[in-house]
Design an enzyme around this catalytic site. Structure first.
Site, PDB file in Angstrom:
ATOM      1  N   CYS A 269      17.527  66.687  46.432  1.00  0.00           N
ATOM      2  CA  CYS A 269      16.601  65.947  45.581  1.00  0.00           C
ATOM      3  C   CYS A 269      16.643  66.457  44.136  1.00  0.00           C
ATOM      4  O   CYS A 269      17.638  66.246  43.451  1.00  0.00           O
ATOM      5  CB  CYS A 269      15.195  65.976  46.171  1.00  0.00           C
ATOM      6  SG  CYS A 269      14.171  64.647  45.514  1.00  0.00           S
ATOM      7  N   HIS A 353      16.225  63.629  51.779  1.00  0.00           N
ATOM      8  CA  HIS A 353      15.643  64.849  52.343  1.00  0.00           C
ATOM      9  C   HIS A 353      16.103  65.116  53.772  1.00  0.00           C
ATOM     10  O   HIS A 353      15.447  64.709  54.716  1.00  0.00           O
ATOM     11  CB  HIS A 353      14.120  64.778  52.273  1.00  0.00           C
ATOM     12  CG  HIS A 353      13.610  64.891  50.884  1.00  0.00           C
ATOM     13  ND1 HIS A 353      13.283  66.096  50.302  1.00  0.00           N
ATOM     14  CD2 HIS A 353      13.441  63.956  49.918  1.00  0.00           C
ATOM     15  CE1 HIS A 353      12.893  65.903  49.055  1.00  0.00           C
ATOM     16  NE2 HIS A 353      12.983  64.609  48.793  1.00  0.00           N
ATOM     17  N   GLU A 355      15.865  67.708  55.320  1.00  0.00           N
ATOM     18  CA  GLU A 355      14.910  68.564  56.027  1.00  0.00           C
ATOM     19  C   GLU A 355      13.810  67.732  56.677  1.00  0.00           C
ATOM     20  O   GLU A 355      12.976  68.269  57.403  1.00  0.00           O
ATOM     21  CB  GLU A 355      14.303  69.596  55.054  1.00  0.00           C
ATOM     22  CG  GLU A 355      13.172  69.086  54.175  1.00  0.00           C
ATOM     23  CD  GLU A 355      13.634  68.258  52.971  1.00  0.00           C
ATOM     24  OE1 GLU A 355      14.824  67.930  52.904  1.00  0.00           O
ATOM     25  OE2 GLU A 355      12.797  67.940  52.102  1.00  0.00           O
TER      26      GLU A 355
END
Lengths: 381, 1077
Positions: A269, A353, A355
């Site tokens: 990001c 993202h 994650e």
């Protein structure tokens, strides 16, 4: 059946549009950029994500707060968004892991919010009009005065918000991912050191790095290349973070210096946007950003589609790509760049993202790839 | 990846008749699949025995076989058509099982046909409990703990590992008899003992109980490049223990944190990969322990399912269509998202509203049925509602069910122990648990009904309980107030919580009109928002809309000429897919004539609620309030209420009074046909006959009327659907009992009595009229005699035993009635032919259940033509002078019944309709067509063995020929004493078998259970005889023995058997029609 008296509240946009609703959370007024997130689950993770600094988040999913708030599903220590805009604030919370109701949490954190808004109308407005600044007013302040306040507000463009959310001193991180079955965080037996440049890092990134045996040294965004290299990292991670990537020139300079070494680098990001700048690419503000948990991303390398979690209002420009840089991922929604890498070295980054938290886990392989590169580097080194 | 070029033709297997658990969602999926594959240029071959489907319309496939869905029939189709591939994932379990059988019997290998969408090994692994469990073990997912035991010792060992409560299920027992739930070792020992005893294989499954756990479903798609997406999550409001088809469900899941949701997502995708679903959609079901979040996999279906139809309608993502495209090699990122027009199918829909699905039951039709909701599905239909919030969508769903409820309007009956009453209603779920839950919450803490207790008793998540509690509390805050005293905020809040105008009228002691005008006076109207797959992130170009009380309206109506079609709402017995078929045809036809078409319906299973069936789709309940809101926005030039069954018809008067332009036959004429006195006057004027009849407003009046017209009489309440509570009564005592027990008669709700016409043949006619001319579409001769509901009777087109003179008379009377009623559109008439006399039983100037069957048989799309007439065309414009009746073949329609799901219910045919679906058999002769229809309905006629014949006196002479034919064919004849004598007198020898009441054993039921009988012809009369013979029908049903409870049915079967009909012979509809042309 509401537990508190209902006060009116307003969402006042700088373009003149006003939405009336009911106050939730703390009474007060907060200015921010109004954005929308289309995730159905994960309001707690979203609200505690530092990337939402100075933003008023509109949740498109109408029921918010159903599962309460717990101590585990945090992406930072606190609510980072400036305000919350929902269609319906839950009237009770129900989940075996809930510690607290959402409204109580917002109150405790001093977060201002508004409920009962036609969030679909607002979202359509943002989609048509583009990102707009606004103010949530729940303390009875004069609407016209509040609009003037919002109009005077500097907004996100050109502002370095990273400095406001980054950690102030280096620290180590040792918590792994949360295991729902065992109801505990995984223990770390990490030994291979990496440096995480914290631009407002989501904790799940740190957990997923830790899960892969990486010993996380978390460093302030303003750390110099020398300070970073002093941890003897076998890899450098560039985190997510809020605001305009073009305003974080110091970090770009640092990354440019780090690129002179052959240490593996992975960015997510904001980290991706800063790395891109360091590689000579520019960034720009998207009309209304990508925020949600359903964004399809094409992995150009293997042709597969990943469903990703996204949260970005800026993107990397698609022109003047240096020879050494290769685009690895693109959005299947608007074809903007979602990932790139150096052709010759393990330096890569994604706009989305991997994650997750909240969102799908399709991108988790990127952490494996980074860990692999780190181990390879450590072994050679 | 582009589409496969190694395939040119694809066979799609349909699901067959509508049955409980397999309904019109498979017409929806089949239609999508046919369209998608034809669009890609494949030759599509289709088999489905259900003529009421859109998919069997001849234009949807290149070759359409309306044939029994069995592997033998499909093998013959493969032999004839030589398809390259079979798509088995669109026709429910029926299609999957058929595909597996084809594989097992080597047919696929023999003809080199491959399955696409799902491979045999994957289907097997998903279906076989042991294989599936091993697969889950391999990927580290848990299933409910359990194992099979064959002895008490084994059972106790398993119990020790599982912990209580424990579920015990004996293998191979009917209806799960001998099983149960044990909460302690004593109970366990007892149930295990009885279970082992009950199981013919001495085997019981011992399983951990997960009753009361939260239940979820995930709809997953996978393409050949291994891209996986979740289309929709569904949460069951009713926890584990109630079949998901019988549960109230919501989408998206509302009580999961992201971590829990993502775990389920990961598990779903892992399951698809492990099972090996190569492409297409699957449904994965999970249970979650609310106490600790433990996740258990329940099952997965490697095919399109009822839930995927729901998910498609809930999200706007057309799962079946995409699955069909994936099956031929496309990947998700190559298929465009129709709704946005810009994005692709490779994404996960996200929604900004709440969808609630509620099941619709028909227990009132099945006297003696177990009405408790369990793991076996019993719902016959469902309604879906979309609202911005859960309570808004719940309120819409409740009123969309059309079960005479407009909200939480149940209250404790007088004189019951309220606590105990509600405890039972909440603990043992029935069709109305939700309403009693509302009542409990209304009583609240003060009466001992805290939210916590409601949760403990029902297992329903506290979140839902609180939401419902808020609705009930709001209701109470409004109760008794003056309509005029309500503020804008009051109205807004009430409507946003989903309260209907009707419910508000109850609470405010006003009528609906007053409530409506007061609300409108306050400026409180619904707006319409779009279903767009993306929560407004992208513009939706497809107008798929739902109402909600919000600020901004996205309807954007056009200024085109437009016609609105009101659909039929949830399926129920008597009103099912046939009416949806008609509505869909109306949309197609009017679109061809240049109108913009607007569909209104709330049934997620149907083709009508596909966003590409009409120009604009309003997914709304069919109530006056909801329809008027759409009319206000769209201002259609015409509204069609005659195609969706009783649901829209009931609204006709109110809509017309409100100024809504109803087109086609006028509501007044429809009313004339339904109003007994007006109708009688009409028949009198036209000099037509009807059975002698009368009206009774009390039991005394009923006795008097019956005395005048003579027993037997047919009695029924006025204004009924599907013969609800209709009976043939043979004597005064039975009539009095009926008046006392079966109906609540009053001056407003009188009872109708008709003379029952013994031994009459019933005829069903469907016709088209334009006000000036009438054209008969088809005449059907019922196989069962008058007295069996027309929807339950088999029928033959063209008639097989009626003279040309009678047919001409039927045509004359049809024309007279059509003109007299100024019919513009469809007309259905039921006649009874007794001797040479024709009686008019019923006239319905609207769509009928038989329209699709007639259209399939004649090749003339009646519903389409009718819609065009309603849109202003004349029969002349359409160039229709007559509908040619088939000459070279006969088509038989047979009804399909849900008796196996309702054990204990007498499967006897009566004037009350009980069938859920229908099949069609086509052949050059009647007997073969009949036998094919029987086979399609699941009743396999034996070609040898033993037939048991026991008929009432009136049928004794008639049955002789059948007995002789069967004996000649080599059958052994069992008879009861009376029938034995009648046959012996005619020179047919048979073995006498005692009746059950004779007291001698082995009696007939013993012989049935012993497997000595292969076919039953058993007709009865009178309550005593019916009661005595019930065990015969029950035993036949349990053992799948072909049985006929009418003489006509028995004769037709005997003839088919005697002929040795080739029931697996196949021929496409297109070929039949080409030969006729």
């Amino acid at each position: 059946m509401m537990h508190h008296r209902q006060h009116s509240a307003y969402l006042v946009l700088t373009d003149g549009r006003v939405f009336q609703g009911l106050a939730i959370g703390s009474r007060g007024h907060r200015v921010g950029e109004v954005c929308f997130n289309t995730s159905i689950t994960g309001y707690q993770e979203i609200l505690s994500d530092p990337s939402y600094k100075d933003q008023l988040i509109t949740f498109t999913t109408p029921h918010i707060g159903n599962v309460g708030v717990n101590a585990v599903d945090m992406e930072s220590e606190r609510v980072c968004a400036s305000g919350v805009i929902v269609r319906q604030m839950t009237r009770t919370c129900s989940n075996y892991r809930a510690d607290q109701g959402l409204n109580d949490w917002l109150l405790a954190q001093g977060v201002v919010g508004i409920a009962d808004v036609d969030t679909r109308a607002l979202t359509r407005h943002l989609r048509e009009r583009g990102a707009v600044n606004g103010v949530i007013v729940s303390d009875g302040s004069d609407v016209a005065a509040m609009m003037a306040l919002a109009q005077r507000w500097s907004g996100l463009v050109g502002r370095d918000l990273v400095g406001e959310v980054s950690c102030t001193a280096p620290s180590n991180w040792s918590q792994g991912s949360y295991d729902l079955d065992a109801a505990e965080f995984a223990l770390s037996d990490a030994t291979t050191p990496i440096a995480v440049l914290d631009f407002g890092c989501k904790q799940n990134i740190l957990r997923m790095l830790t899960d892969r045996g990486l010993q996380v040294h978390r460093l302030p965004a303003s750390s110099s290349a020398a300070q970073i290299l002093a941890c003897k990292p076998a890899g450098i991670f560039l985190s997510n973070g809020p605001g305009d990537p073009a305003a974080v020139g110091y970090a770009v300079a640092t990354i440019r210096q780090l690129l002179r070494h052959d240490i593996p680098i992975f960015g997510i990001c904001m980290g991706h946007q800063l790395l891109s700048q360091a590689l000579g690419l520019a960034t720009f503000k998207l009309k209304f950003g990508h925020r949600g948990g359903n964004h399809p991303v094409e992995n150009i390398v293997d042709g597969k589609v990943e469903i990703s979690s996204q949260n970005h209002g800026f993107s990397v420009r698609d022109d003047a790509l240096p020879e050494v840089v290769e685009v690895t991922h693109r959005s299947l929604f608007d074809h903007t760049i979602e990932g790139l890498q150096l052709r010759n070295r393990p330096v890569f980054s994604v706009q989305y993202h991997p994650e997750a938290s909240p969102g799908p886990h399709d991108g988790a392989y990127l952490f494996d790839r980074f860990a692999q590169a780190v181990y390879t580097y450590a072994a050679v080194d | 990846m582009p589409k496969r070029s190694d395939i040119e033709s694809i066979l799609i297997i349909g699901a067959g008749p509508i049955v409980i658990g397999q309904a019109c969602e498979f017409d929806y999926s089949g239609v999508q699949a046919c369209k998608a594959l034809k669009e890609e240029g494949y030759r599509v071959i289709l088999i489905n025995s259900n003529p009421a489907t859109i998919m069997t319309d001849p234009e949807f496939a290149d070759a359409t076989y309306i044939e029994p869905v069995t592997w033998q029939t499909v093998a013959r189709i493969i032999e004839a058509e030589r398809p390259d591939a079979i798509l088995p994932t669109m026709g429910g379990q029926t299609a999957l099982n058929t595909a597996l059988s084809l594989n097992k019997h080597g047919v696929l290998a023999q003809y080199g046909v491959r399955l696409i969408g799902a491979q045999p090994a994957a289907i097997d692994m998903a279906e076989d409990r042991e294989q599936f469990k091993r697969a889950m073990d391999r990927i580290g997912l848990e299933m409910a703990k359990g194992a099979f035991a064959h002895t008490m010792g084994e059972a106790q060992q398993i119990a020790a590992e599982i912990g209580y409560p424990i579920i015990i299920r004996p293998s191979f027992t009917l209806g799960g008899s001998g099983g149960g739930i044990a909460y302690n070792p004593d109970e366990f020992a007892q149930i295990v003992a009885s279970g082992l005893d009950a199981s013919p294989t001495d085997e019981i499954l011992i399983e951990e109980s997960i009753i009361g756990w939260k239940e979820y479903e995930m709809e997953v798609m996978r393409d050949s490049a291994d891209n996986c997406v979740i289309i929709c999550s569904i949460e069951n409001l009713d926890p584990m223990g109630i079949h998901t088809g019988d549960s109230i469900t919501v989408a998206p899941a509302l009580t999961l944190t992201d971590k829990e949701f993502q775990r389920m997502r990961d598990a779903s995708i892992a399951i698809l990969r492990e099972i090996g679903v190569e492409t297409g959609g699957s449904n994965v079901q999970f249970a979650v322990n609310p106490a600790d979040g433990r996740l258990i996999v329940i099952e997965m279906n490697p095919r399109v399912s009822r839930s995927s139809a729901l998910a498609s309608k809930a999200t706007g993502f057309p799962i079946a269509k995409i699955a069909a495209k994936l099956a031929v090699g496309f990947t998700l990122d190559e298929i465009r998202n129709d709704i946005t027009g810009k994005t692709f199918a490779a994404f996960e829909p996200t929604i900004d509203y709440v969808v609630t699905k509620m099941p619709r039951f028909a227990f009132e039709k099945f006297e003696g049925a177990d009405c408790r909701l369990t793991t076996q599905m019993k719902a016959v239909g469902e309604v879906m509602a979309i609202g911005r919030t859960f309570t808004e969508s719940l309120g819409k769903a409740m009123r969309g069910l059309e079960t005479d409820t407009c909200g939480f309007d149940f209250s404790l009956p007088e004189g019951v122990d309220g606590d105990q009453f509600l405890q039972e209603k909440l603990a043992v779920a029935g069709a109305d648990r939700l309403w009693w839950l509302g009542e409990a919450l209304r009583l609240g803490d003060a009466e001992g009904w805290s939210e916590a207790r409601v949760h403990t008793v029902t297992g329903i998540d506290p979140w839902f309980i609180r939401e419902i509690g808020c609705v009930v509390a709001l209701e109470e805050s409004l109760r008794g107030r003056e309509v005029a005293a309500l503020t804008v905020d009051d109205w807004r809040q009430a409507k946003r919580e989903g309260l209907s105008d009707l419910r508000l009228a109850q609470l405010l002691a006003a009528d609906e009109v007053a409530v409506r005008s007061a609300r409108e006076g306050m400026g409180v109207h619904p707006v319409f928002k779009r279903v767009d797959t993306c929560a407004a992130e992208f513009e939706a170009i497809t107008p798929y809309l739902y109402s909600t009380y919000e600020e901004e309206c996205e309807a954007r109506p056009s200024d085109r000429r437009k016609i609105m079609v009101l659909g039929g709402g949830p399926n129920r017995i008597g009103q099912g897919i046939e009416f949806d078929y008609c509505c869909v045809h109306a949309a197609f036809a009017l679109s061809e004539d240049g109108f913009e078409t607007i569909m209104v319906n709330c049934n997620p299973e149907t083709v009508s609620t596909d966003y590409d069936t009409s120009d604009r789709l309003y997914f709304e309940s069919l109530t006056f309030e909801d329809v008027m809101a759409i009319v206000a926005v769209e201002r259609p030039e015409g509204v069609i209420v005659q195609f969706g069954g009783q649901t829209p018809l009931k609204l006709a008067d109110a809509l017309q009074s409100a100024g809504v332009p109803i087109i086609g036959t006028s509501p007044d004429m429809i009313d004339l046909a339904e109003d007994r006195e007006r109708f009688q006057q009409l028949l009198h004027r036209l000099d037509l006959l009807q059975p002698e009849n009368g009206l009774a407003r009390s039991a005394d009046e009923a006795v008097a009327v019956a005395a005048k017209i003579g027993f037997p009489v047919v009695v029924r309440p006025s204004y009924v659907l599907g013969g609800r509570a209709m009976r043939i009564v043979h004597d005064e005592a039975s009539l009095l009992r009926y008046m006392r027990e079966a109906v609540s008669v009053s001056s407003d709700h009188p009872v109708l009595l008709d003379r029952f016409l013994n031994n009459a043949i019933e005829l069903d006619v469907d016709a088209l009229a334009d006000g000036a001319r009438v054209v008969v579409g088809g005449i059907m001769e019922h196989i069962e005699e008058a007295g069996v509901h027309s929807g339950d009777s088999a029928c033959c087109l063209p008639p097989h035993s009626i003279s040309q003179a009678v047919i001409a008379e039927v045509q004359r009377q049809t024309e007279a009635l059509g003109l007299a009623l100024q019919v513009k559109g469809l007309l259905n008439i039921q006649f009874a032919l007794q001797g040479d006399t024709l009686y008019v039983l019923e006239v319905n100037p609207r769509a009928s259940r038989t329209v699709p069957f007639v259209s399939k048989a004649t090749g003339v799309p009646l519903a389409k033509l009718a819609a065009r007439i309603m849109g202003g065309k004349t029969l002349d414009d359409l160039g229709l002078t007559e509908v040619a009746q088939p000459k070279g073949f006969r088509a038989v329609k047979e009804a399909v019944f849900p008796f196996v799901k309702f054990r204990g219910v007498d499967p006897l045919l009566s004037p009350e309709m009980k069938s859920t679906g229908e099949v069609m058999g086509i052949a050059t002769d009647f007997a073969t067509a009949f036998a094919k229809a029987q086979l399609a309905a699941g009743s396999i006629l034996p070609d040898h063995g033993t037939v048991f014949i026991s008929v009432r006196d009136a049928d004794k002479e008639g049955v002789i020929e059948a007995a002789r034919q069967l004996q000649h064919k080599g059958f052994t004849l069992f008879t009861t004493a009376g029938t034995h004598r009648a046959l012996a007198a005619a020179g047919v020898a048979s073995e006498t078998v005692p009746k059950v009441i004779d007291g001698t054993r082995p009696h007939i039921v013993d012989r049935l259970i012993s497997g000595e009988v292969d076919l039953i012809i058993n007709t009865t009369e009178g309550e005593g005889a019916i009661r005595d013979s019930k065990s015969i029908r029950q035993a036949a049903l349990d053992r799948g023995i072909a049985y006929f409870t009418t003489l006509a049915g028995g004769l037709a079967a005997a003839e088919a058997i005697a002929r040795g009909a080739d029931v697996t012979a196949v021929r496409s509809l297109q070929s039949y029609h080409a030969a006729e042309a």
